[in-house]
Motif scaffolding. Structure first.
Motif, PDB file in Angstrom:
ATOM      1  N   GLN A 233       0.839  -1.200   0.000  1.00 11.69           N
ATOM      2  CA  GLN A 233       0.000   0.000   0.000  1.00 11.69           C
ATOM      3  C   GLN A 233       0.874   1.248   0.000  1.00 11.69           C
ATOM      4  OE1 GLN A 233      -3.136  -0.329   2.934  1.00 11.69           O
ATOM      5  NE2 GLN A 233      -3.192   1.893   3.245  1.00 11.69           N
ATOM      6  N   PRO A 234       0.559   2.258  -0.831  1.00 18.51           N
ATOM      7  CA  PRO A 234       1.414   3.453  -0.911  1.00 18.51           C
ATOM      8  C   PRO A 234       1.654   4.127   0.434  1.00 18.51           C
ATOM      9  CG  PRO A 234      -0.132   3.436  -2.733  1.00 18.51           C
ATOM     10  CD  PRO A 234      -0.516   2.286  -1.846  1.00 18.51           C
ATOM     11  N   GLY A 235       0.629   4.232   1.263  1.00 20.99           N
ATOM     12  CA  GLY A 235       0.801   4.882   2.564  1.00 20.99           C
ATOM     13  C   GLY A 235       1.707   4.101   3.498  1.00 20.99           C
ATOM     14  N   VAL A 236       1.646   2.767   3.424  1.00 22.82           N
ATOM     15  CA  VAL A 236       2.540   1.921   4.222  1.00 22.82           C
ATOM     16  C   VAL A 236       3.974   2.137   3.776  1.00 22.82           C
ATOM     17  CG1 VAL A 236       3.185  -0.479   4.689  1.00 22.82           C
ATOM     18  CG2 VAL A 236       0.778   0.187   4.699  1.00 22.82           C
ATOM     19  N   ARG A 237       4.181   2.178   2.460  1.00 25.27           N
ATOM     20  CA  ARG A 237       5.518   2.380   1.919  1.00 25.27           C
ATOM     21  C   ARG A 237       6.048   3.775   2.257  1.00 25.27           C
ATOM     22  NH1 ARG A 237       9.822  -0.740  -0.081  1.00 25.27           N
ATOM     23  NH2 ARG A 237      11.346   0.930  -0.114  1.00 25.27           N
ATOM     24  N   ALA A 238       5.175   4.789   2.217  1.00 20.17           N
ATOM     25  CA  ALA A 238       5.610   6.158   2.531  1.00 20.17           C
ATOM     26  C   ALA A 238       6.065   6.276   3.977  1.00 20.17           C
ATOM     27  CB  ALA A 238       4.467   7.138   2.251  1.00 20.17           C
ATOM     28  N   ARG A 239       5.315   5.672   4.898  1.00 14.97           N
ATOM     29  CA  ARG A 239       5.725   5.735   6.314  1.00 14.97           C
ATOM     30  C   ARG A 239       7.028   4.969   6.539  1.00 14.97           C
ATOM     31  NH1 ARG A 239       1.772   8.392   5.664  1.00 14.97           N
ATOM     32  NH2 ARG A 239       3.516   9.649   4.907  1.00 14.97           N
ATOM     33  N   PHE A 240       7.201   3.872   5.802  1.00 13.63           N
ATOM     34  CA  PHE A 240       8.449   3.127   5.913  1.00 13.63           C
ATOM     35  C   PHE A 240       9.630   3.970   5.433  1.00 13.63           C
ATOM     36  CE2 PHE A 240      11.577   0.415   3.694  1.00 13.63           C
ATOM     37  CZ  PHE A 240      12.104  -0.247   4.796  1.00 13.63           C
ATOM     38  N   ASP A 241       9.476   4.607   4.291  1.00 13.54           N
ATOM     39  CA  ASP A 241      10.564   5.436   3.750  1.00 13.54           C
ATOM     40  C   ASP A 241      10.917   6.572   4.705  1.00 13.54           C
ATOM     41  OD1 ASP A 241      10.693   3.847   1.502  1.00 13.54           O
ATOM     42  OD2 ASP A 241       9.459   5.171   0.253  1.00 13.54           O
ATOM     43  N   GLU A 242       9.910   7.166   5.325  1.00 17.44           N
ATOM     44  CA  GLU A 242      10.172   8.231   6.301  1.00 17.44           C
ATOM     45  C   GLU A 242      10.929   7.693   7.515  1.00 17.44           C
ATOM     46  OE1 GLU A 242       6.068  10.705   5.216  1.00 17.44           O
ATOM     47  OE2 GLU A 242       6.328   9.799   7.200  1.00 17.44           O
ATOM     48  N   SER A 243      10.578   6.492   7.947  1.00 18.59           N
ATOM     49  CA  SER A 243      11.268   5.895   9.089  1.00 18.59           C
ATOM     50  C   SER A 243      12.728   5.609   8.767  1.00 18.59           C
ATOM     51  CB  SER A 243      10.562   4.600   9.512  1.00 18.59           C
ATOM     52  OG  SER A 243       9.255   4.859   9.956  1.00 18.59           O
ATOM     53  N   VAL A 244      12.976   5.125   7.563  1.00 16.98           N
ATOM     54  CA  VAL A 244      14.358   4.866   7.141  1.00 16.98           C
ATOM     55  C   VAL A 244      15.151   6.173   7.111  1.00 16.98           C
ATOM     56  CG1 VAL A 244      15.794   4.084   5.220  1.00 16.98           C
ATOM     57  CG2 VAL A 244      13.784   2.757   5.885  1.00 16.98           C
ATOM     58  N   ALA A 245      14.530   7.242   6.622  1.00 17.57           N
ATOM     59  CA  ALA A 245      15.200   8.546   6.598  1.00 17.57           C
ATOM     60  C   ALA A 245      15.517   9.019   8.018  1.00 17.57           C
ATOM     61  CB  ALA A 245      14.327   9.567   5.883  1.00 17.57           C
ATOM     62  N   LEU A 246      14.618   8.753   8.952  1.00 15.35           N
ATOM     63  CA  LEU A 246      14.874   9.121  10.349  1.00 15.35           C
ATOM     64  C   LEU A 246      16.068   8.351  10.910  1.00 15.35           C
ATOM     65  CD1 LEU A 246      11.326   9.395  11.984  1.00 15.35           C
ATOM     66  CD2 LEU A 246      13.002  11.229  11.717  1.00 15.35           C
ATOM     67  N   LEU A 247      16.180   7.082  10.558  1.00 23.52           N
ATOM     68  CA  LEU A 247      17.317   6.299  11.031  1.00 23.52           C
ATOM     69  C   LEU A 247      18.637   6.881  10.528  1.00 23.52           C
ATOM     70  CD1 LEU A 247      15.843   2.699  10.597  1.00 23.52           C
ATOM     71  CD2 LEU A 247      16.453   3.805  12.762  1.00 23.52           C
TER      72      LEU A 247
END
Length: 512
Positions: free
Chosen positions: A279-293
């Motif tokens: 799902q696009p929203g699931v992927r978007a939140r994942f990408d944001e989390s990776v950027a935070l890391l």
């Protein structure tokens, strides 16, 4: 010590533990607050299959007396907990969500339950689950589904949807789960809670009613990474009653959660776990989390694990095969349900067994028994079960290769947010695909964790990020999880669960 909220059910397990240790509150007070909450909302959520009011209060009273006598107690002593109904619990019904065990009261405790009792955690009751842990939604429970506190028309995940929904609706501060292919992590993802599958053998399986013995793993569930670590430390450790138990100390999970540091770590994003179907929203939140890391000081690289593509197929040969063997014990001869065939005056043992299993097992359990029996049958064993085990070895090699270059791996926990009750019940393959990202860890025996990554734009429902570590390096999950959790809480202006519009979060007190 952090000030406790007026409503004790809103406090974290760690804060409750501190307040109990300082004698600011009593375990009876905390336990009663959660029992009151259960009475107020569980009719809507259906997280529990059995609530042990008398037993929980008696255990709480005993902890308070031990504390006032000056006895040295464990870190979580007095904090109540809910237990998944797959764990045998002495004197309390254990059904595994199945009619075939309806009313069965075990004469002994699972090792995990023994550890909880010894650590002084009052057991509130047993949580709902898909029958014999077969499912991703709790819709396969013989006693009706649990509901997601974010939206009561949606699933809370499975098979441990009772344990995830009990946390998200504030009916318990902690819960136990079991994870055979994602049954701790996927429910955590869709309810904005935290769940950990420890290294295979890191928590005893003695007293867990087996689904697939080479895959099943008990683990902790909580609302924060630290709470989950504190419970992991209680549940873990060697058990001579379990031949697969690892004879080694519990990894330093609590210390890692408190340190919450990813500086200098190499984090691998799994290429195969995040493409088509997510799902696009699931992927978007994942990408944001990776950027935070990355912002927190980690180095992020892409990692390929090519054999993960075959994990789902291998899993759904190995699991049914082991399940068909494990569930053979339910034969109507020794315990559980017994049904006599109609129109037979003197039925044979085989006839009684057939009638009982037909009446006692649900459709999904029957489906997997048939699949597993076929895969193990003469002439097909090597083609199906044997081939799946070879794929399993290749998946383990992919993990080994990845961990030679990175410290942990990350992916979305589940491809979508919570779907509506009934949406996938008639489509087994669509249901199975919910576990596509979580299954590889069970096949290889490595530890995994899910924490909330935010809310999907499309529907405002929770998504999760999965963290995977090498075997017996469970502490890495907690280092990464706690650091990311803090960054996400800062980004979202508070815990993501506080945004739940239904029975969780800030609106829950009004709803109660």
């Amino acid at each position: 010590m952090t000030d406790l909220p007026t409503d004790l059910t809103r406090a974290t397990a760690a804060d409750l533990a501190d307040a109990l240790a300082s004698k600011t509150i009593s375990s009876v007070e905390v336990t009663q607050a959660h029992l009151d909450r259960i009475a107020a909302v569980d009719g809507q959520v259906h997280s529990y299959l059995h609530v042990d009011t008398e037993g929980a209060l008696a255990q709480a009273q005993a902890v308070d007396e031990r504390r006032h006598s000056g006895e040295s107690l464990g870190a979580l002593a007095g904090v109540p907990i809910a237990v998944k109904d797959v764990m045998t619990t002495r004197g309390v019904p254990t059904t595994c969500g199945s009619r075939i065990l309806e009313g069965w009261i075990p004469p002994y405790d699972a090792t995990v339950v023994t550890k909880l009792r010894e650590a002084g955690l009052p057991i509130l009751g047993k949580t709902n689950m898909d029958e014999f842990a077969m499912g991703s939604s709790t819709e396969h429970s013989a006693y009706g589904p649990s509901h997601n506190p974010w939206d009561l028309d949606r699933i809370p995940g499975g098979s441990g949807g009772g344990s995830s929904s009990v946390l998200a609706s504030f009916q318990a501060p902690l819960a136990t789960g079991t994870d055979t292919g994602g049954s701790i992590r996927q429910p955590a993802a869709v309810t904005a809670t935290v769940g950990t599958k420890p290294t295979y053998g890191g928590v005893s399986r003695y007293g867990l009613v087996a689904l697939a013995s080479s895959l099943d793993q008990a683990g902790p569930c909580g609302r924060t990474v630290l709470d989950t670590a504190l419970l992991h430390a209680v549940m873990g450790g060697h058990d001579p009653m379990d031949s697969t138990s690892i004879d080694a100390p519990v990894p330093p999970v609590v210390e890692a959660a408190r340190a919450a540091d990813v500086r200098g770590m190499r984090i691998g994003v799994v290429k195969e776990l995040g493409g088509e179907g997510y799902q696009p929203g699931v992927r978007a939140r994942f990408d944001e989390s990776v950027a935070l890391l990355e912002e927190l000081g980690a180095e992020v690289v892409e990692v390929s694990c090519p054999n993960f593509e075959y994990a789902l197929a291998a899993y759904y040969l190995i699991l049914p095969s082991e399940a068909s063997s494990n569930l053979a014990k339910f034969d109507a001869m020794r315990y559980g349900l017994r049904v006599l065939p109609e129109g037979v005056d003197a039925p044979s043992a085989e006839q009684v067994m057939a009638a009982t299993r037909d009446a006692g097992f649900g459709a999904e359990v029957k489906r997997r028994i048939i699949l597993g029996t076929y895969a193990l049958s003469s002439g097909y064993y090597d083609a199906y079960y044997g081939s799946a085990q070879k794929v399993r070895a290749l998946i383990a090699q992919d993990f080994d290769a990845a961990y030679s270059t990175v410290d942990v791996l990350v992916s979305p926990t589940a491809p979508t947010t919570a779907f509506k009750l009934g949406d996938k019940l008639e489509d087994p393959m669509a249901m199975y695909l919910n576990d596509i990202a979580t299954i590889p860890a069970n096949l290889a025996g490595v530890p995994g964790m899910s924490i909330p990554s935010g809310l999907a734009d499309e529907d405002g429902l929770p998504a999760g990020i999965q963290i995977l570590a090498p075997a017996m390096k469970d502490e890495r999950l907690y280092s990464v999880g706690a650091a990311l959790e803090k960054a996400l809480v800062d980004r979202w202006g508070g815990p993501i669960l506080d945004r739940a519009p239904s029975l969780g979060g800030a609106a829950a007190a009004k709803g109660a």
